[in-house]
Motif scaffolding. Structure first.
Motif, PDB file in Angstrom:
ATOM      1  N   ASP A 195       9.498  18.595  -0.193  1.00 24.14           N
ATOM      2  CA  ASP A 195       9.651  18.445   1.253  1.00 24.14           C
ATOM      3  C   ASP A 195      11.135  18.251   1.541  1.00 24.14           C
ATOM      4  OD1 ASP A 195       9.760  17.635   3.951  1.00 24.14           O
ATOM      5  OD2 ASP A 195       7.821  16.633   3.810  1.00 24.14           O
ATOM      6  N   SER A 196      11.741  19.214   2.195  1.00 24.93           N
ATOM      7  CA  SER A 196      13.182  19.151   2.462  1.00 24.93           C
ATOM      8  C   SER A 196      13.512  18.273   3.669  1.00 24.93           C
ATOM      9  CB  SER A 196      13.740  20.558   2.683  1.00 24.93           C
ATOM     10  OG  SER A 196      13.115  21.167   3.795  1.00 24.93           O
ATOM     11  N   ARG A 197      12.530  18.011   4.518  1.00 29.41           N
ATOM     12  CA  ARG A 197      12.797  17.234   5.732  1.00 29.41           C
ATOM     13  C   ARG A 197      12.495  15.748   5.600  1.00 29.41           C
ATOM     14  NH1 ARG A 197       9.225  20.088   9.694  1.00 29.41           N
ATOM     15  NH2 ARG A 197       8.196  20.738   7.818  1.00 29.41           N
ATOM     16  N   ALA A 198      11.732  15.358   4.589  1.00 29.61           N
ATOM     17  CA  ALA A 198      11.340  13.953   4.435  1.00 29.61           C
ATOM     18  C   ALA A 198      12.546  13.074   4.123  1.00 29.61           C
ATOM     19  CB  ALA A 198      10.304  13.817   3.331  1.00 29.61           C
ATOM     20  N   GLN A 199      12.518  11.878   4.652  1.00 29.54           N
ATOM     21  CA  GLN A 199      13.550  10.884   4.359  1.00 29.54           C
ATOM     22  C   GLN A 199      13.079   9.899   3.299  1.00 29.54           C
ATOM     23  OE1 GLN A 199      16.703  11.033   5.802  1.00 29.54           O
ATOM     24  NE2 GLN A 199      15.817  13.001   6.373  1.00 29.54           N
ATOM     25  N   ARG A 200      11.753   9.790   3.110  1.00 29.02           N
ATOM     26  CA  ARG A 200      11.166   8.868   2.134  1.00 29.02           C
ATOM     27  C   ARG A 200       9.783   9.388   1.773  1.00 29.02           C
ATOM     28  NH1 ARG A 200      11.464   2.928   1.336  1.00 29.02           N
ATOM     29  NH2 ARG A 200       9.396   2.175   0.890  1.00 29.02           N
ATOM     30  N   VAL A 201       9.473   9.377   0.471  1.00 24.68           N
ATOM     31  CA  VAL A 201       8.143   9.778  -0.001  1.00 24.68           C
ATOM     32  C   VAL A 201       7.693   8.759  -1.041  1.00 24.68           C
ATOM     33  CG1 VAL A 201       6.755  11.567  -1.131  1.00 24.68           C
ATOM     34  CG2 VAL A 201       8.633  12.234   0.384  1.00 24.68           C
ATOM     35  N   CYS A 202       6.494   8.225  -0.860  1.00 23.76           N
ATOM     36  CA  CYS A 202       5.913   7.275  -1.811  1.00 23.76           C
ATOM     37  C   CYS A 202       4.527   7.765  -2.212  1.00 23.76           C
ATOM     38  CB  CYS A 202       5.808   5.885  -1.198  1.00 23.76           C
ATOM     39  SG  CYS A 202       7.401   5.201  -0.680  1.00 23.76           S
ATOM     40  N   VAL A 203       4.079   7.354  -3.393  1.00 23.40           N
ATOM     41  CA  VAL A 203       2.723   7.658  -3.839  1.00 23.40           C
ATOM     42  C   VAL A 203       1.895   6.396  -3.610  1.00 23.40           C
ATOM     43  CG1 VAL A 203       1.257   8.392  -5.736  1.00 23.40           C
ATOM     44  CG2 VAL A 203       3.602   9.183  -5.631  1.00 23.40           C
ATOM     45  N   THR A 204       0.817   6.529  -2.877  1.00 22.14           N
ATOM     46  CA  THR A 204      -0.078   5.412  -2.620  1.00 22.14           C
ATOM     47  C   THR A 204      -1.461   5.795  -3.126  1.00 22.14           C
ATOM     48  OG1 THR A 204      -0.936   3.955  -0.884  1.00 22.14           O
ATOM     49  CG2 THR A 204      -0.461   6.222  -0.236  1.00 22.14           C
ATOM     50  N   GLY A 205      -2.106   4.882  -3.840  1.00 28.72           N
ATOM     51  CA  GLY A 205      -3.405   5.249  -4.396  1.00 28.72           C
ATOM     52  C   GLY A 205      -4.154   4.079  -4.977  1.00 28.72           C
ATOM     53  N   SER A 206      -5.287   4.411  -5.569  1.00 33.58           N
ATOM     54  CA  SER A 206      -6.146   3.376  -6.141  1.00 33.58           C
ATOM     55  C   SER A 206      -5.474   2.661  -7.304  1.00 33.58           C
ATOM     56  CB  SER A 206      -7.477   3.991  -6.581  1.00 33.58           C
ATOM     57  OG  SER A 206      -7.270   5.048  -7.503  1.00 33.58           O
TER      58      SER A 206
ATOM     59  N   TYR B 211      -5.359   9.300  -4.740  1.00 37.17           N
ATOM     60  CA  TYR B 211      -4.010   9.030  -4.245  1.00 37.17           C
ATOM     61  C   TYR B 211      -3.631   9.999  -3.130  1.00 37.17           C
ATOM     62  CZ  TYR B 211      -2.401  13.093  -6.902  1.00 37.17           C
ATOM     63  OH  TYR B 211      -2.222  14.360  -7.374  1.00 37.17           O
ATOM     64  N   LEU B 212      -2.568   9.643  -2.421  1.00 32.83           N
ATOM     65  CA  LEU B 212      -1.958  10.479  -1.389  1.00 32.83           C
ATOM     66  C   LEU B 212      -0.458  10.268  -1.426  1.00 32.83           C
ATOM     67  CD1 LEU B 212      -4.326   9.623   1.599  1.00 32.83           C
ATOM     68  CD2 LEU B 212      -4.184  11.827   0.445  1.00 32.83           C
ATOM     69  N   PHE B 213       0.283  11.188  -0.829  1.00 35.40           N
ATOM     70  CA  PHE B 213       1.715  10.989  -0.619  1.00 35.40           C
ATOM     71  C   PHE B 213       1.906  10.422   0.783  1.00 35.40           C
ATOM     72  CE2 PHE B 213       1.889  14.570  -3.722  1.00 35.40           C
ATOM     73  CZ  PHE B 213       2.473  13.849  -4.746  1.00 35.40           C
ATOM     74  N   LEU B 214       2.730   9.407   0.896  1.00 36.99           N
ATOM     75  CA  LEU B 214       3.063   8.812   2.189  1.00 36.99           C
ATOM     76  C   LEU B 214       4.468   9.272   2.561  1.00 36.99           C
ATOM     77  CD1 LEU B 214       2.350   6.929   4.525  1.00 36.99           C
ATOM     78  CD2 LEU B 214       3.295   5.045   3.169  1.00 36.99           C
TER      79      LEU B 214
END
Length: 82
Positions: free
Chosen positions: A7-18, A49-52
């Motif tokens: 993702d070139s536009r994201a400023q922050r990406v985290c992995v959230t999950g079980s 999980y998902l990406f936030l």
């Protein structure tokens, strides 16, 4: 397990999950160009999980082979660690 998200536009990406009790900040990824990545040590098991993205938008992993309905009208990505 290495998680990758493009993702070139994201400023922050985290992995959230079980595996991290769906924490929005426990596993934030590092950016290199337009690819975000993180390596997480996981015990054998099945994890949802998902990406936030930018603390707002939750997205499935486009590279995940499995998904599971989450009971909230969406699907989560599923990872099986052997």
């Amino acid at each position: 397990v290495k998680f990758l998200y493009r993702d070139s536009r994201a400023q922050r990406v985290c992995v959230t999950g079980s595996f991290n009790e769906w924490s929005p900040h426990a596993h934030c990824m590092k950016r290199e160009s337009d690819v975000w990545s993180i390596t997480v040590l996981l015990s054998p098991g099945r994890y949802q999980y998902l990406f936030l993205i930018d603390d707002k938008v939750r997205k499935k992993d486009p590279g995940a082979l499995l998904a599971q309905y989450n009971g909230f009208g969406e699907e989560n990505s599923v990872l099986v660690v052997e």
